[in-house]
Scaffold this motif. Structure first.
Motif, PDB file in Angstrom:
ATOM      1  N   LYS A 132       0.877  -1.220  -0.175  1.00 45.29           N
ATOM      2  CA  LYS A 132       0.073  -0.096  -0.082  1.00 45.29           C
ATOM      3  C   LYS A 132       0.984   1.359   0.140  1.00 45.29           C
ATOM      4  CE  LYS A 132      -4.170  -2.026   2.117  1.00 45.29           C
ATOM      5  NZ  LYS A 132      -5.106  -1.972   3.419  1.00 45.29           N
ATOM      6  N   THR A 133       0.258   2.424  -0.701  1.00 42.74           N
ATOM      7  CA  THR A 133       0.960   3.522  -0.706  1.00 42.74           C
ATOM      8  C   THR A 133       0.275   4.698  -0.445  1.00 42.74           C
ATOM      9  OG1 THR A 133       2.562   5.080  -2.138  1.00 42.74           O
ATOM     10  CG2 THR A 133       0.753   3.601  -3.022  1.00 42.74           C
ATOM     11  N   GLY A 134       0.643   5.568   0.491  1.00 39.44           N
ATOM     12  CA  GLY A 134      -0.144   6.810   0.719  1.00 39.44           C
ATOM     13  C   GLY A 134      -0.333   7.755  -0.469  1.00 39.44           C
ATOM     14  N   GLY A 135       0.817   7.815  -1.251  1.00 41.65           N
ATOM     15  CA  GLY A 135       0.668   8.929  -2.487  1.00 41.65           C
ATOM     16  C   GLY A 135       1.252   7.984  -3.526  1.00 41.65           C
ATOM     17  N   SER A 177      -9.102   9.832  -3.107  1.00 36.36           N
ATOM     18  CA  SER A 177      -7.862  10.482  -2.714  1.00 36.36           C
ATOM     19  C   SER A 177      -8.175  11.980  -2.283  1.00 36.36           C
ATOM     20  CB  SER A 177      -7.002  10.734  -4.038  1.00 36.36           C
ATOM     21  OG  SER A 177      -5.628  11.467  -3.567  1.00 36.36           O
ATOM     22  N   LYS A 178      -7.435  12.054  -1.178  1.00 39.43           N
ATOM     23  CA  LYS A 178      -7.743  13.462  -0.357  1.00 39.43           C
ATOM     24  C   LYS A 178      -7.222  14.657  -1.425  1.00 39.43           C
ATOM     25  CE  LYS A 178      -7.696  11.675   4.269  1.00 39.43           C
ATOM     26  NZ  LYS A 178      -7.059  11.538   5.459  1.00 39.43           N
ATOM     27  N   GLU A 179      -6.163  14.412  -1.897  1.00 36.87           N
ATOM     28  CA  GLU A 179      -5.448  15.330  -2.862  1.00 36.87           C
ATOM     29  C   GLU A 179      -5.253  14.926  -4.395  1.00 36.87           C
ATOM     30  OE1 GLU A 179      -2.775  17.507   0.854  1.00 36.87           O
ATOM     31  OE2 GLU A 179      -1.734  16.802  -1.005  1.00 36.87           O
ATOM     32  N   VAL A 180      -5.766  15.776  -5.204  1.00 35.81           N
ATOM     33  CA  VAL A 180      -5.545  15.087  -6.648  1.00 35.81           C
ATOM     34  C   VAL A 180      -4.774  16.217  -7.551  1.00 35.81           C
ATOM     35  CG1 VAL A 180      -6.821  14.524  -8.783  1.00 35.81           C
ATOM     36  CG2 VAL A 180      -7.658  13.775  -6.475  1.00 35.81           C
ATOM     37  N   TYR A 222      -6.254   7.079  -0.881  1.00 37.83           N
ATOM     38  CA  TYR A 222      -4.910   7.477  -0.896  1.00 37.83           C
ATOM     39  C   TYR A 222      -4.986   8.915  -0.113  1.00 37.83           C
ATOM     40  CZ  TYR A 222      -3.870   4.164  -4.550  1.00 37.83           C
ATOM     41  OH  TYR A 222      -3.811   2.977  -5.073  1.00 37.83           O
ATOM     42  N   GLU A 223      -3.863   9.421   0.211  1.00 33.23           N
ATOM     43  CA  GLU A 223      -3.770  10.883   0.682  1.00 33.23           C
ATOM     44  C   GLU A 223      -3.317  11.675  -0.405  1.00 33.23           C
ATOM     45  OE1 GLU A 223      -3.875  12.056   3.825  1.00 33.23           O
ATOM     46  OE2 GLU A 223      -4.447   9.910   4.686  1.00 33.23           O
ATOM     47  N   LEU A 257     -11.037   9.867  -9.095  1.00 33.68           N
ATOM     48  CA  LEU A 257      -9.820  10.079  -8.428  1.00 33.68           C
ATOM     49  C   LEU A 257     -10.171  10.683  -7.126  1.00 33.68           C
ATOM     50  CD1 LEU A 257      -6.947  11.329 -10.892  1.00 33.68           C
ATOM     51  CD2 LEU A 257      -7.445   8.900 -10.203  1.00 33.68           C
ATOM     52  N   ALA A 258     -10.965  11.777  -7.208  1.00 25.71           N
ATOM     53  CA  ALA A 258     -11.565  12.454  -5.935  1.00 25.71           C
ATOM     54  C   ALA A 258     -12.278  11.771  -4.948  1.00 25.71           C
ATOM     55  CB  ALA A 258     -12.131  13.654  -6.338  1.00 25.71           C
TER      56      ALA A 258
END
Length: 339
Positions: free
Chosen positions: A185-188, A230-233, A207-208, A226-227
């Motif tokens: 797993k990866t945060g970003g 994920s918190k940031e796109v 995802y972050e 994506l949104a």
């Protein structure tokens, strides 16, 4: 004449001072002298190092382990390379775990050389586990050209950031390939390669931060996919237009992408009356200078620009730069604001 120094006879205070004067790659090389040395060095590494560790698998049959130092400088500590072993090359016999292995000086670091696939993979595992155990720190950043490298870190802590592809990578991989059961797993996640028309932007993991550098055909539906996860796109190149941006903002107003905290995307044609259509009463001007600090530490300008107020009182700021065609949209909090 070689001068010997009784390293193991010094006091703990002196040994700590010696370690503090060494670079991380020098500490690693010291730990390889013997199993006893490794245990002593690890014992004195009472706290995990402050520099993040990285793994670079972008070059075929060459795995590089290192750390990211001051000003983002990447320093290789050790690599594992599959190559025909020359009799002319000078080797040193060192210890990793209870194994004796041969390493050789390669440019600015030491490399563990192997002659076949099994030996190479065994060496990669050996070096990975040695570094993680010695420095009491997991690998935080992965550089790769394909998602299969993520399987190498599956049973370790989640990766903070994964960068896939680049100028030297002509192919691309489906997003589902980065989320297989055997993948870490990866945060970003940042995809640096070109993405074709019809690319599926569906994510199944949380995802972050997700960044697509070359999504030239990406539209509002793709951004929304994506949104959702994920918190940031961030999308550097996209096919987004004003009406599509209006759709994204409406989704946010309707609490359909509540998890989204920040969006930075190219908008090829930005017409304000189309972007604000149906939400004019929720928009106000702002002159306060605010920047959004992203998951990766980058600063994005949010003002002077506009503010969009949702019915629950949450306010998002956004700023459009007609020179770069980039729109930044962010929900500012005390944790991510930089004034």
């Amino acid at each position: 004449m070689t001068t010997q120094f009784p390293l193991f006879n010094v006091t703990d205070v002196v040994f700590d001072e010696i370690l503090s004067q060494l670079e991380l790659n020098e500490i690693l090389h010291l730990s390889l002298c013997s199993p006893k040395t490794r245990k002593i060095v690890r014992c004195h590494m009472k706290k995990s190092i402050r520099y993040p560790l990285y793994l670079d698998t972008k070059e075929f049959i060459w795995m590089k382990f290192g750390f990211i130092g001051e000003k983002g400088k990447h320093v290789i500590m050790m690599s594992v390379w599959k190559s025909e072993i020359s009799n002319e090359r000078k080797f040193e016999i060192v210890s990793s775990e209870e194994e004796k292995v041969k390493i050789s000086k390669y440019e600015d670091h030491y490399a563990l050389l192997s002659s076949d696939d099994n030996e190479w993979m065994y060496g990669c595992v050996l070096v990975r586990d040695h570094i993680i155990d010695l420095f009491r720190k997991d690998i935080e950043t992965l550089y790769c050209n394909n998602p299969y490298s993520m399987a190498f870190l599956k049973y370790k802590a989640p990766i903070r950031m994964t960068y896939s592809g680049g100028e030297d990578c002509n192919g691309y991989w489906k997003l589902v390939s980065y989320e297989k059961e055997h993948s870490a797993k990866t945060g970003g996640l940042q995809l640096r390669h070109w993405l074709p028309e019809g690319y599926d932007f569906t994510l199944t993991r949380e995802y972050e931060y997700v960044r697509m550098e070359k999504a030239h055909f990406g539209r509002s539906d793709d951004v929304l996919k994506l949104a959702e996860k994920s918190k940031e796109v961030v999308i550097d190149k996209s096919g987004l237009f004003s009406k599509g941006l209006n759709t994204i903002l409406n989704y946010w107003l309707e609490h359909r992408i509540d998890g989204l905290k920040f969006l930075s995307t190219q908008v090829r044609s930005y017409k304000e009356f189309l972007v604000f259509e149906g939400m004019e009463h929720r928009i106000t001007d702002t002159t306060e200078v605010v920047n959004y600090k992203s998951y990766t530490g980058e600063l994005y300008r949010l003002s002077p620009g506009k503010r969009l107020r949702r019915d629950d009182g949450v306010i998002a700021s956004f700023f459009y730069d007609p020179t770069t065609l980039i729109l930044n949209f962010g929900v500012v909090t005390d944790n991510n604001a930089e004034k």
